[in-house]
Design an enzyme around this catalytic site. Structure first.
Site, mmCIF file in Angstrom:
data_model
loop_
_atom_site.group_PDB
_atom_site.id
_atom_site.type_symbol
_atom_site.label_atom_id
_atom_site.label_comp_id
_atom_site.label_asym_id
_atom_site.label_seq_id
_atom_site.Cartn_x
_atom_site.Cartn_y
_atom_site.Cartn_z
ATOM 1 N N SER A 148 1.063 -0.954 -0.002
ATOM 2 C CA SER A 148 -0.269 -0.267 0.318
ATOM 3 C C SER A 148 1.082 1.406 -0.065
ATOM 4 C CB SER A 148 -0.558 0.017 1.395
ATOM 5 O OG SER A 148 -1.205 -0.968 1.332
ATOM 6 N N HIS A 176 -1.367 -2.656 -7.079
ATOM 7 C CA HIS A 176 -1.428 -2.247 -6.049
ATOM 8 C C HIS A 176 -3.251 -2.802 -6.147
ATOM 9 C CE1 HIS A 176 -2.987 0.826 -2.470
ATOM 10 N NE2 HIS A 176 -3.593 -0.342 -2.566
ATOM 11 N N GLU A 188 -3.871 -0.194 -9.228
ATOM 12 C CA GLU A 188 -2.526 0.868 -9.256
ATOM 13 C C GLU A 188 -1.626 -0.046 -9.729
ATOM 14 O OE1 GLU A 188 -1.610 4.400 -6.983
ATOM 15 O OE2 GLU A 188 -2.654 2.989 -5.176
ATOM 16 N N ASN A 226 -3.563 5.470 -1.698
ATOM 17 C CA ASN A 226 -3.581 5.887 -0.557
ATOM 18 C C ASN A 226 -3.085 7.411 -0.282
ATOM 19 O OD1 ASN A 226 -4.886 3.861 0.672
ATOM 20 N ND2 ASN A 226 -2.934 2.767 -0.248
HETATM 21 P P1 NAD Z 1 -4.048 -9.477 5.997
HETATM 22 O O1 NAD Z 1 -3.625 -9.323 7.538
HETATM 23 O O2 NAD Z 1 -4.766 -9.660 5.450
HETATM 24 O O3 NAD Z 1 -3.312 -10.974 5.246
HETATM 25 C C1 NAD Z 1 -1.757 -10.832 5.717
HETATM 26 C C2 NAD Z 1 -1.445 -12.821 5.622
HETATM 27 O O4 NAD Z 1 0.236 -13.229 5.394
HETATM 28 C C3 NAD Z 1 -1.607 -13.663 6.484
HETATM 29 O O5 NAD Z 1 -2.560 -14.308 5.858
HETATM 30 C C4 NAD Z 1 -0.434 -13.821 6.935
HETATM 31 O O6 NAD Z 1 -0.514 -15.100 7.618
HETATM 32 C C5 NAD Z 1 0.572 -14.192 5.750
HETATM 33 N N1 NAD Z 1 2.318 -13.775 6.051
HETATM 34 C C6 NAD Z 1 2.560 -13.439 7.402
HETATM 35 N N2 NAD Z 1 3.865 -13.525 7.167
HETATM 36 C C7 NAD Z 1 4.186 -14.175 5.730
HETATM 37 C C8 NAD Z 1 5.192 -14.592 5.221
HETATM 38 N N3 NAD Z 1 6.649 -14.526 5.528
HETATM 39 N N4 NAD Z 1 5.042 -15.742 4.088
HETATM 40 C C9 NAD Z 1 4.029 -15.943 3.579
HETATM 41 N N5 NAD Z 1 2.495 -15.834 4.385
HETATM 42 C C10 NAD Z 1 3.036 -14.845 4.912
HETATM 43 O O7 NAD Z 1 -3.247 -8.245 5.142
HETATM 44 P P2 NAD Z 1 -4.042 -7.728 4.283
HETATM 45 O O8 NAD Z 1 -4.979 -6.811 4.479
HETATM 46 O O9 NAD Z 1 -4.474 -8.780 3.763
HETATM 47 O O10 NAD Z 1 -2.347 -6.967 3.292
HETATM 48 C C11 NAD Z 1 -1.754 -7.246 2.641
HETATM 49 C C12 NAD Z 1 -1.220 -6.371 2.106
HETATM 50 O O11 NAD Z 1 -1.827 -6.082 0.823
HETATM 51 C C13 NAD Z 1 -0.589 -5.477 2.858
HETATM 52 O O12 NAD Z 1 1.222 -4.735 1.837
HETATM 53 C C14 NAD Z 1 -1.231 -4.199 2.464
HETATM 54 O O13 NAD Z 1 -1.023 -2.801 2.647
HETATM 55 C C15 NAD Z 1 -1.371 -4.435 1.480
HETATM 56 N N6 NAD Z 1 -3.204 -3.860 0.924
HETATM 57 C C16 NAD Z 1 -3.642 -3.999 1.901
HETATM 58 C C17 NAD Z 1 -5.371 -3.319 1.688
HETATM 59 C C18 NAD Z 1 -6.634 -4.094 3.124
HETATM 60 O O14 NAD Z 1 -7.324 -2.757 2.734
HETATM 61 N N7 NAD Z 1 -6.023 -4.367 4.012
HETATM 62 C C19 NAD Z 1 -5.498 -2.614 0.339
HETATM 63 C C20 NAD Z 1 -4.728 -2.907 -0.380
HETATM 64 C C21 NAD Z 1 -3.170 -3.387 -0.515
#
Ligand code: NAD
Length: 318
Positions: A148, A176, A188, A226
């Site tokens: 993000s 993204h 994005e 963002n």
């Molecule tokens: P989340 O916490 O729901 O999921 C992350 C997952 O990664 C978890 O299931 C965790 O077990 C796994 N994980 C952690 N360490 C790991 C590793 N070493 N190897 C493999 N898996 C691993 O997070 P999310 O909300 O899905 O966000 C993920 C990414 O997407 C972040 O960079 C976030 O900034 C980005 N993002 C989030 C959103 C949102 O609205 N939540 C929107 C756009 C982008």
């Protein structure tokens, strides 16, 4: 300063600083297998949409067996809901399901043509994963991040110990996706200084094959979505902590006044308060501009483990 450069500006750099060479030059059709790292709300959505719309087999990696299980069970529910609402047929749901291969081992990404990382927004975690992906994935594979806010140039730099060697860093790009991935059309596309045009073109083509509408933005703090969205959410939390309005008033006025499906506090809960805080910290530290200072209440809620929907408690209870 690299942050201030658009891609067009970057292309006006002296030729020795431009990055056109790449091992990665593939169209969406050449993406025969996708890898997704992280089966949380974003990774799971990306994997599911790729299996359903782009019809590619997906290796879904999560280091946590519980997260993987939770993610797959959620995917099953989403597919069943789509069938019950006649958005897809049972056969399409079964096919999409059969395209998902879950694993806890990142080493199993040795046969992918494109990989999308979606682990938590922690810089060092992403750097370590990209160093590993550069090792494990085939040399032609595109290495994409769903970050993000973390600079793509910095993530790309983590794939090599020799900055002059672009063989890995030129194939790093950001795709993204927006939350929830099955619903939101926008994505994005952000390139780092090292990213090749072929990598960007393949990322755009693959996102289109997933049914998404790509927008290109610069490798600048918060990128576009963002940079605009997070100060809005942060300001809503500041309004709450300073008593300008209560939770319901803040969400109601923005929902009913700007015709969005949910107010900023509920949206923050859906995104994850840890993710919102991480992005505000990047905006604040990378720009040095006090207007991006994260709300104290937002920090405290993350300290308390109140991360929003995913932890069962945020501005609302779930
Ligand atoms: P989340 O916490 O729901 O999921 C992350 C997952 O990664 C978890 O299931 C965790 O077990 C796994 N994980 C952690 N360490 C790991 C590793 N070493 N190897 C493999 N898996 C691993 O997070 P999310 O909300 O899905 O966000 C993920 C990414 O997407 C972040 O960079 C976030 O900034 C980005 N993002 C989030 C959103 C949102 O609205 N939540 C929107 C756009 C982008």
């Amino acid at each position: 300063m690299i942050w201030a450069l658009s891609r067009q500006q970057a292309l006006r750099l002296p030729s020795q600083l431009r990055c056109f060479s790449s091992a990665a030059s593939r169209s969406a059709a050449e993406v025969k297998r996708l890898g997704v790292v992280g089966a949380g709300q974003m990774g799971l959505g990306i994997a599911l949409v790729a299996a359903l719309k782009a019809k590619v087999p997906v290796t879904l990696v999560d280091s946590s067996p519980q997260s993987l299980e939770r993610g797959l069970s959620f995917a099953g529910k989403l597919l069943a809901k789509d069938v019950s609402k006649s958005r897809i047929t049972q056969e399409e749901a079964d096919e999409a399901w059969s395209r998902l291969t879950p694993t806890n081992l990142i080493e199993e990404l040795g046969d992918v043509d494109f990989v999308i990382e979606a682990v938590p927004e922690i810089p060092q975690l992403k750097f370590d994963i990209f160093a590993k992906l550069a090792d494990v994935c085939p040399p032609h594979a595109i290495l994409a991040t769903n970050t993000s806010s973390i600079p793509i140039t910095r993530i790309a730099a983590a794939t090599t110990s020799d900055p002059k060697d672009l063989s890995n860093s030129s194939r790093v790009v950001s795709t993204h996706f927006m939350n929830p991935v099955p619903v939101q059309k926008g994505v994005e596309i952000i390139s780092g200084l090292q990213t090749s045009q072929e990598t960007v073109d393949t990322a755009i083509a693959f996102c289109k094959a997933m049914g998404k509408i790509p927008s290109v933005s610069a490798d600048s703090p918060g990128f576009l979505a963002n940079r605009i969205l997070m100060p809005y959410i942060n300001e809503a939390v500041v309004c709450l902590e300073t008593g300008v309005g209560d939770r319901d008033a803040i969400d109601a006025i923005m929902k009913n006044g700007t015709n969005v499906p949910m107010g900023p506090l509920q949206l923050a809960d859906f995104i994850g308060l840890d993710t919102c805080l991480a992005i505000m910290k990047v905006l604040h530290t990378e720009t040095g501009d006090s207007k991006y200072r994260p709300s104290v209440l937002l920090s405290k809620m993350v300290d308390a483990g109140w991360l929003g929907k995913k932890s069962g408690k945020g501005f609302y209870d779930y």
